[in-house]
Design a protein around this motif. Structure first.
Motif, PDB file in Angstrom:
ATOM      1  N   ARG A   1      -2.659   5.398  12.259  1.00  6.64           N
ATOM      2  CA  ARG A   1      -3.510   4.294  12.722  1.00  6.64           C
ATOM      3  C   ARG A   1      -3.607   3.201  11.663  1.00  6.64           C
ATOM      4  NH1 ARG A   1      -9.877   4.623  14.418  1.00  6.64           N
ATOM      5  NH2 ARG A   1     -10.015   2.580  15.446  1.00  6.64           N
ATOM      6  N   LEU A   2      -3.678   3.578  10.396  1.00  7.97           N
ATOM      7  CA  LEU A   2      -3.691   2.577   9.334  1.00  7.97           C
ATOM      8  C   LEU A   2      -2.427   1.727   9.370  1.00  7.97           C
ATOM      9  CD1 LEU A   2      -5.143   4.663   6.358  1.00  7.97           C
ATOM     10  CD2 LEU A   2      -6.276   2.777   7.563  1.00  7.97           C
ATOM     11  N   LEU A   3      -1.280   2.360   9.603  1.00  6.80           N
ATOM     12  CA  LEU A   3      -0.032   1.615   9.678  1.00  6.80           C
ATOM     13  C   LEU A   3      -0.021   0.659  10.874  1.00  6.80           C
ATOM     14  CD1 LEU A   3       2.480   4.465   8.771  1.00  6.80           C
ATOM     15  CD2 LEU A   3       2.017   2.400   7.415  1.00  6.80           C
ATOM     16  N   GLU A   4      -0.564   1.108  11.988  1.00  2.00           N
ATOM     17  CA  GLU A   4      -0.644   0.239  13.170  1.00  2.00           C
ATOM     18  C   GLU A   4      -1.483  -1.006  12.875  1.00  2.00           C
ATOM     19  OE1 GLU A   4      -0.380   3.756  16.597  1.00  2.00           O
ATOM     20  OE2 GLU A   4      -2.294   2.808  16.117  1.00  2.00           O
ATOM     21  N   GLN A   5      -2.465  -0.866  12.014  1.00  3.40           N
ATOM     22  CA  GLN A   5      -3.404  -1.958  11.757  1.00  3.40           C
ATOM     23  C   GLN A   5      -3.068  -2.771  10.500  1.00  3.40           C
ATOM     24  OE1 GLN A   5      -7.245  -0.090  11.612  1.00  3.40           O
ATOM     25  NE2 GLN A   5      -7.307   0.324  13.803  1.00  3.40           N
TER      26      GLN A   5
ATOM     27  N   GLN B   1       0.836  -1.191   0.000  1.00  3.66           N
ATOM     28  CA  GLN B   1       0.000   0.000   0.000  1.00  3.66           C
ATOM     29  C   GLN B   1       0.875   1.247   0.000  1.00  3.66           C
ATOM     30  OE1 GLN B   1      -2.406   0.054   3.563  1.00  3.66           O
ATOM     31  NE2 GLN B   1      -0.653  -0.034   4.936  1.00  3.66           N
ATOM     32  N   LEU B   2       0.329   2.282  -0.624  1.00  3.47           N
ATOM     33  CA  LEU B   2       0.962   3.595  -0.622  1.00  3.47           C
ATOM     34  C   LEU B   2       0.020   4.545   0.105  1.00  3.47           C
ATOM     35  CD1 LEU B   2       3.072   5.718  -1.590  1.00  3.47           C
ATOM     36  CD2 LEU B   2       1.669   5.977  -3.664  1.00  3.47           C
TER      37      LEU B   2
ATOM     38  N   GLU C   1       6.574  10.127  15.231  1.00  2.61           N
ATOM     39  CA  GLU C   1       7.056   8.765  15.029  1.00  2.61           C
ATOM     40  C   GLU C   1       5.933   7.927  14.422  1.00  2.61           C
ATOM     41  OE1 GLU C   1      10.157   6.123  15.006  1.00  2.61           O
ATOM     42  OE2 GLU C   1      10.228   8.160  15.820  1.00  2.61           O
ATOM     43  N   LEU C   2       6.228   7.230  13.316  1.00  2.00           N
ATOM     44  CA  LEU C   2       5.240   6.390  12.659  1.00  2.00           C
ATOM     45  C   LEU C   2       5.675   4.932  12.701  1.00  2.00           C
ATOM     46  CD1 LEU C   2       4.277   8.438   9.458  1.00  2.00           C
ATOM     47  CD2 LEU C   2       2.986   8.195  11.584  1.00  2.00           C
TER      48      LEU C   2
END
Length: 297
Positions: A148-152, A134-135, A173-174
Motif C-alpha cells: 500500500r505504501l508503494l501504491e501511494q 525510500q527503502l 505482485e508489487l
C-alpha cells in the motif's frame, strides 16, 4: 476510541501464505482512514467456537476500551489495513496464513456474514518533506503495508523494496515504477533466522549518501531491535529519516508470561518510560528495548 462492528463480505486466498478478508457493514460507516499506507487497527475476534458470537469492548474516556462486565473478553490482534474503499463501504485486511494463532485460524475459516470488530486506525509512516527516495524492508507480516505504501508513493520518489518471505510461493505482485526495485529474499518468518538487520545494513551501509532518504522497516520485533540501533546509533540517522516497527514476536505467549512475572516496581519503571514527552519516540524505543534486553526479554 471508536469501536466498529463489521462483517465479512468476502475471503480470497492471495498466496500460499496470505489471505485477504474484505469487511463491510453499517458499523463501518464512521470508519475514517488516515490515508497512510501502514495504518493499523486492533481487530476483535469472536470468542469460543461460535463464530457468530462477538463480545465487543466499549470505548472509555481518555482512550482505550474495556469489556462490559459479565461479558467474555474478545481475542484482540493488531493488523494493518490493506485498502479502504469508502465509496463501497469496504475495508481489506490481509492475514498471514500459518498453523497457529487466533487471527490466522479465524481468517482461514472466515465466511461471509461472520462478525468482527475494529478500532479506528493509527499510522506510523511519516517521511520527511524532502523525500527523494525510500527503502522499504519487511518480512511477510509487513508485506500488505509495503504494498500500500508503494501504491501511494508520490511521483518522482524512487523506491527500493526488500521483502523476506518463507519461499517463492509467498510472493505477490508489487507496484514498481521505472527506477524502482523489488528484491525477494527467502527465509525468516518463524521458519528460520531472520536476516532483516543484514538486509537493511547491506542497502544502507556506513558512508552512504542518505540525502533525501527515508527508511521504513517492519517485521520480527527482536530482529528490529538491531535495525533500530544500527540506524540511530551507528549511522546517526535523524529520527525523521526512519521508522522501525515490530509487527510480531516468536513465542509471544511465553514472552508475555515472563513479562507478567516481573516485579511490580519493574513493570512500573517500564510503563513510566513512555510518560516522558520530551524524548523522541525512536530514542525512547531504544532505551526501552535495551532495558527489556537486560531483563532477558
Amino acid at each position: 476510541m471508536a469501536i466498529h462492528r463489521a462483517e465479512v463480505a468476502s475471503v480470497r486466498r492471495l498466496s500460499e501464505t496470505m489471505t485477504r478478508v474484505t469487511l463491510h457493514g453499517d458499523g463501518l460507516a464512521g470508519f475514517t482512514s488516515t490515508g497512510t499506507g501502514d495504518e493499523y487497527v486492533r481487530v476483535f475476534l469472536p470468542h469460543g467456537t461460535d463464530r457468530g458470537e462477538l463480545s465487543l469492548p466499549e470505548p472509555v474516556d481518555g482512550g482505550g476500551w474495556r469489556t462490559p462486565e459479565g461479558r467474555p473478553e474478545a481475542p484482540m490482534r493488531t493488523y494493518t489495513i490493506r485498502a479502504v474503499r469508502p465509496e463501497a463501504g469496504e475495508v481489506d485486511i490481509d492475514f498471514v496464513r500459518h498453523d497457529h494463532g487466533a487471527a490466522s485460524e479465524w481468517a482461514a475459516a472466515a465466511r461471509p456474514g461472520d462478525p468482527v470488530g475494529l478500532t479506528g486506525p493509527t499510522a506510523l509512516y511519516r517521511p520527511p518533506a524532502d523525500l527523494a527516495w525510500q527503502l522499504l524492508v519487511t518480512d511477510l507480516t509487513g508485506l500488505p503495508a509495503a504494498a500500500r505504501l508503494l501504491e501511494q508513493t508520490p511521483e518522482g520518489v524512487r523506491s527500493r523494496t526488500v521483502v523476506e518471505v518463507p519461499g517463492p510461493s509467498s510472493r505477490l505482485e508489487l507496484p514498481a515504477r521505472p527506477g524502482d526495485s523489488v528484491t525477494w529474499e527467502y527465509g525468516g518468518n518463524g521458519h528460520g533466522p531472520s536476516r532483516l538487520a543484514e538486509l537493511v545494513a547491506a542497502r544502507v551501509p556506513h558512508g552512504a549518501d542518505l540525502t533525501g532518504g527515508y527508511v521504513w522497516v517492519a517485521g520480527q520485533t527482536g530482529e528490529l531491535r538491531t535495525v533500530r540501533r544500527y540506524l540511530r546509533k551507528e549511522l546517526g540517522l535523524a529520527t525523521n529519516r526512519f521508522k522501525v516497527v515490530g509487527y510480531w514476536m516468536p513465542e509471544a505467549d511465553s514472552w508475555r508470561r515472563r513479562y507478567d512475572a516481573l516485579p511490580a516496581e519493574v513493570k512500573t519503571e517500564l510503563t513510566e518510560m513512555w510518560e516522558k514527552p520530551t524524548v523522541d519516540t525512536e530514542d525512547l524505543n531504544l532505551t526501552y528495548e535495551e532495558r527489556l534486553g537486560a531483563l532477558g526479554l
